[in-house]
Design a protein around this motif. Structure first.
Motif, PDB file in Angstrom:
ATOM      1  N   ALA A 154       6.755  -9.110   1.084  1.00 22.78           N
ATOM      2  CA  ALA A 154       7.462  -7.828   1.007  1.00 22.78           C
ATOM      3  C   ALA A 154       8.784  -7.988   0.261  1.00 22.78           C
ATOM      4  O   ALA A 154       9.481  -7.004   0.021  1.00 22.78           O
ATOM      5  CB  ALA A 154       7.708  -7.274   2.407  1.00 22.78           C
ATOM      6  N   LEU A 197       8.928 -10.564  -4.090  1.00 20.02           N
ATOM      7  CA  LEU A 197       8.043  -9.415  -3.889  1.00 20.02           C
ATOM      8  C   LEU A 197       6.715  -9.589  -4.620  1.00 20.02           C
ATOM      9  O   LEU A 197       6.684 -10.004  -5.776  1.00 20.02           O
ATOM     10  CB  LEU A 197       8.731  -8.136  -4.381  1.00 20.02           C
ATOM     11  N   TRP A 199       1.694  -6.291   2.931  1.00 15.62           N
ATOM     12  CA  TRP A 199       2.984  -6.864   2.563  1.00 15.62           C
ATOM     13  C   TRP A 199       3.609  -7.396   3.842  1.00 15.62           C
ATOM     14  O   TRP A 199       3.659  -6.686   4.854  1.00 15.62           O
ATOM     15  CB  TRP A 199       3.899  -5.796   1.952  1.00 15.62           C
ATOM     16  N   CYS A 229       9.505  -3.132  -0.204  1.00 14.19           N
ATOM     17  CA  CYS A 229       8.200  -3.164  -0.880  1.00 14.19           C
ATOM     18  C   CYS A 229       7.633  -1.779  -1.181  1.00 14.19           C
ATOM     19  O   CYS A 229       6.535  -1.676  -1.724  1.00 14.19           O
ATOM     20  CB  CYS A 229       7.202  -3.980  -0.074  1.00 14.19           C
TER      21      CYS A 229
END
Length: 191
Positions: free
Chosen positions: A141, A124, A117, A153
């Motif tokens: 993220a 996201l 991430w 995240c």
């Protein structure tokens, strides 16, 4: 940088009587009237402190922690590849090409067992391509701010770790059939 490992290697047995009581609707009445002795059995994949410590290891590595994990992977290649089921990198500083020395086995393992991430303006878990480094699947993220990335995240990270553990467990059970009395007696009868 912080590291947290939570273990309880002394918790290796299950009291079957207590487990049944937890599942029973009238557990209180049964426990008051029943004076049966405890029925202890070893926990699956955690029957000793040593086995407990080696079972289902996953890493979440943020920033420089990703570089440190990748170094561990290079230094202890077979141990890590055999014991770690998944790695979640968050804005990791690792560099697979530089750190692994182009080891194809490590690169293949990272591609299969890792997910990253990164701070990005995309929502996201939306794919983020990187031409700069060969890596594992990389997603946003959910924030552009490096310091906020772990908190933004974390739910997605734990969802990923849970799904990879479930896949690992399912694969392990399909590869190792359990012998039962009926299956062994059928084999004897067929001989």
């Amino acid at each position: 940088m912080y590291c947290l490992i939570v273990l309880n290697p002394n918790d290796n047995l299950v009291d079957m009587k207590m487990e049944r009581e937890k599942l029973s609707l009238s557990a209180r009445e049964e426990s008051l009237t029943s004076m049966q002795p405890c029925q202890w059995i070893p926990k699956r994949c955690s029957s000793s402190p040593e086995e407990h410590t080696m079972y289902n290891v996953a890493f979440i590595a943020h920033g420089y922690g990703g570089l440190v994990f990748t170094d561990l992977l290079v230094q202890r290649k077979w141990e890590v590849m055999n014991k770690v089921y998944s790695v979640a990198f968050i804005d990791s500083m690792h560099n697979i090409q530089h750190q692994t020395g182009s080891d194809p086995q490590i690169q293949e393992w990272i591609l299969k067992h890792c997910h990253e991430w990164v701070s990005n303006s995309k929502p996201l878990d939306k794919a983020v391509g990187s031409l700069m480094k060969v890596n594992c699947p990389t997603v946003s993220a959910g924030t552009e701010k490096y310091g906020l990335a772990p908190s933004y995240c974390m739910h997605a990270v734990f969802k990923y770790l849970k799904s990879t553990l479930k896949a690992k467990t399912t694969t392990a059970f399909t590869r190792s059939p359990i012998a039962t009395r009926s299956s062994t007696s059928k084999k004897r009868d067929n001989k």
